[in-house]
Enzyme design. Structure first.
Site, mmCIF file in Angstrom:
data_model
loop_
_atom_site.group_PDB
_atom_site.id
_atom_site.type_symbol
_atom_site.label_atom_id
_atom_site.label_comp_id
_atom_site.label_asym_id
_atom_site.label_seq_id
_atom_site.Cartn_x
_atom_site.Cartn_y
_atom_site.Cartn_z
ATOM 1 C CD GLU A 88 -2.774 -1.115 2.486
ATOM 2 O OE1 GLU A 88 -2.873 -0.465 3.101
ATOM 3 O OE2 GLU A 88 -3.912 -1.986 2.372
ATOM 4 C CG ASN A 125 -0.868 -7.073 -1.439
ATOM 5 O OD1 ASN A 125 -1.180 -7.596 -2.051
ATOM 6 N ND2 ASN A 125 -1.217 -6.924 -0.002
ATOM 7 C CD GLU A 170 -4.794 -7.804 1.649
ATOM 8 O OE1 GLU A 170 -5.602 -7.215 2.082
ATOM 9 O OE2 GLU A 170 -3.527 -7.657 1.721
ATOM 10 C CG ASP A 204 -12.971 -8.776 1.519
ATOM 11 O OD1 ASP A 204 -12.624 -8.043 0.634
ATOM 12 O OD2 ASP A 204 -12.278 -8.944 2.394
HETATM 13 C C1 XIL Z 1 -6.638 -6.256 8.189
HETATM 14 C C2 XIL Z 1 -6.879 -7.544 8.982
HETATM 15 O O1 XIL Z 1 -7.728 -8.265 8.462
HETATM 16 C C3 XIL Z 1 -7.543 -6.961 10.374
HETATM 17 O O2 XIL Z 1 -7.591 -8.140 11.390
HETATM 18 C C4 XIL Z 1 -6.701 -5.806 11.149
HETATM 19 O O3 XIL Z 1 -7.115 -5.334 12.061
HETATM 20 C C5 XIL Z 1 -6.217 -4.986 9.922
HETATM 21 O O4 XIL Z 1 -5.897 -5.347 8.821
HETATM 22 N N1 XIL Z 1 -5.075 -4.652 3.707
HETATM 23 C C6 XIL Z 1 -4.024 -5.414 4.119
HETATM 24 C C7 XIL Z 1 -4.351 -6.359 5.145
HETATM 25 O O5 XIL Z 1 -2.980 -5.488 3.375
HETATM 26 O O6 XIL Z 1 -3.253 -6.638 6.016
HETATM 27 C C8 XIL Z 1 -5.465 -5.859 5.980
HETATM 28 O O7 XIL Z 1 -5.794 -6.673 7.148
HETATM 29 C C9 XIL Z 1 -6.679 -5.492 5.226
HETATM 30 C C10 XIL Z 1 -6.158 -4.255 4.187
#
Ligand code: XIL
Length: 339
Positions: free
Chosen positions: A147, A188, A253, A255
């Protein structure tokens, strides 16, 4: 009685049924991953059973982040991550390291580190290389930088940029590779499909790193998406652009929100079908990229009870493959059909 009926009428229903075997990863010809919560894995038998059965690659959801694993300047807390490594080795699952350099979930000492530019650089290098050395041979890959860009394509003004300058990304990849030459190295980020300027900037950086011989192997497209967006064409071109430029593509990631704008859930009966349909599109577009670039697809959590979305965005949502009772949803069945 009336209250009970009303309450249950408001709960999302999943009438879908399809068999859990063969498992997702057995049907796929690329790895199928899941973000894992070690506490659930160790103490919740339903979670452990389903996770072990369906997935063959795991990303630690939080426990390799700096605040957990590097809580004090000279202290690394390896024990939890090592238990996950052991689990993966015993169960023949690959482990995707997440994440070395990020601007969030930093320990206080790191966020408020005070030092000269060269002391910052030494601290940055030590963090990356201690991690890579410790897990050498045990992780398949690392999300080296997470990020780093803003939505408009400019570089985020993180502590790393402030203290090391814009070249920190290149340095992170070089240091990681020096410490573990066999690990695949990823950049990422989120919204790479939704924000064209961000995508252009990231792709431009990755191409220029590659041209200059910096060891970067792939892109992690987080894909926290929804039934309403992004458009299918934008997904298609994002997957193709990175793949054609020679990068491994990790949907890292995934969802699929059913309530992206918050408020009361629009509980129409098509919600689960629309979620399944969106997933089918993601899969069909991912399968169109060259097979050698398909690093894998990782879901950001096992069941709707485990998702980060409701608490992070303060809304009701059910974005994953399994419902809060670990029952398969329409999206799971659709995934089986589409793999
Ligand atoms: C999130 C986790 O899922 C949570 O449990 C935590 O509180 C915050 O981070 N981008 C990412 C992940 O790269 O590491 C993040 O994960 C979600 C957004």
């Amino acid at each position: 009685m009336i209250i009970v009926l009303l309450a249950s009428a408001c709960k999302p229903k999943h009438t879908e049924s399809c068999t859990l075997e063969p498992a997702l990863y057995q049907v796929a010809d690329f790895p199928i991953g899941c973000a894992v919560d070690l506490n659930q894995l160790e103490f919740n038998p339903n979670y452990a059973q389903l996770l072990g059965q369906q997935f063959n690659q795991l990303s630690p959801e939080n426990l390799m982040k700096a605040e957990h694993i590097h809580p004090q300047v000279n202290t690394y807390n390896w024990s939890e991550a090592d238990r996950l490594v052991n689990y993966c080795q015993q169960e023949s699952k690959s482990l995707h390291g997440h994440t070395l350099i990020w601007h969030q979930q930093l320990p206080t000492w790191m966020e408020h580190f005070s030092g000269t530019k060269s002391e910052w650089e030494a601290m940055f290098k030590d963090h990356i290389q201690s991690m890579c050395r410790h897990f050498k041979g045990k992780v398949r890959a690392w999300d080296v930088v997470n990020e780093a860009f803003n939505e408009d394509g400019t570089l985020r003004n993180s502590i790393w940029k402030q203290h090391l300058g814009a070249g920190y990304i290149e340095k992170a990849f070089r240091y990681a590779h020096e410490a573990d030459p066999d690990a695949l190295l990823f950049y990422n980020d989120f919204n790479l499909v939704l924000s064209p300027k961000k995508r252009e900037a990231v792709l431009g950086l990755l191409k220029s790193l590659k041209q200059r011989g910096v060891p970067v192997n792939g892109i992690g497209l987080q894909m926290h998406i929804s039934i309403a967006f992004p458009e299918n064409r934008a997904m298609e071109s994002a997957f193709q652009d990175f793949s054609e430029a020679g990068f491994l593509v990790h949907i890292s990631e995934l969802d699929i929100s059913v309530n992206p704008y918050g408020g009361a859930l629009n509980n129409d009966s098509n919600l689960w079908e629309r979620q399944a349909q969106k997933l089918a599109v993601v899969l069909s577009l991912y399968k169109q990229i060259d097979h050698s670039r398909q690093y894998g697809i990782t879901f950001w959590g096992l069941s709707d009870a485990d998702s980060w979305i409701p608490s992070a965005f303060n809304r009701e949502d059910y974005p994953l493959l399994f419902d809060v009772n670990y029952q398969a949803k329409a999206a799971y069945c659709k995934m089986k059909e589409s793999l």
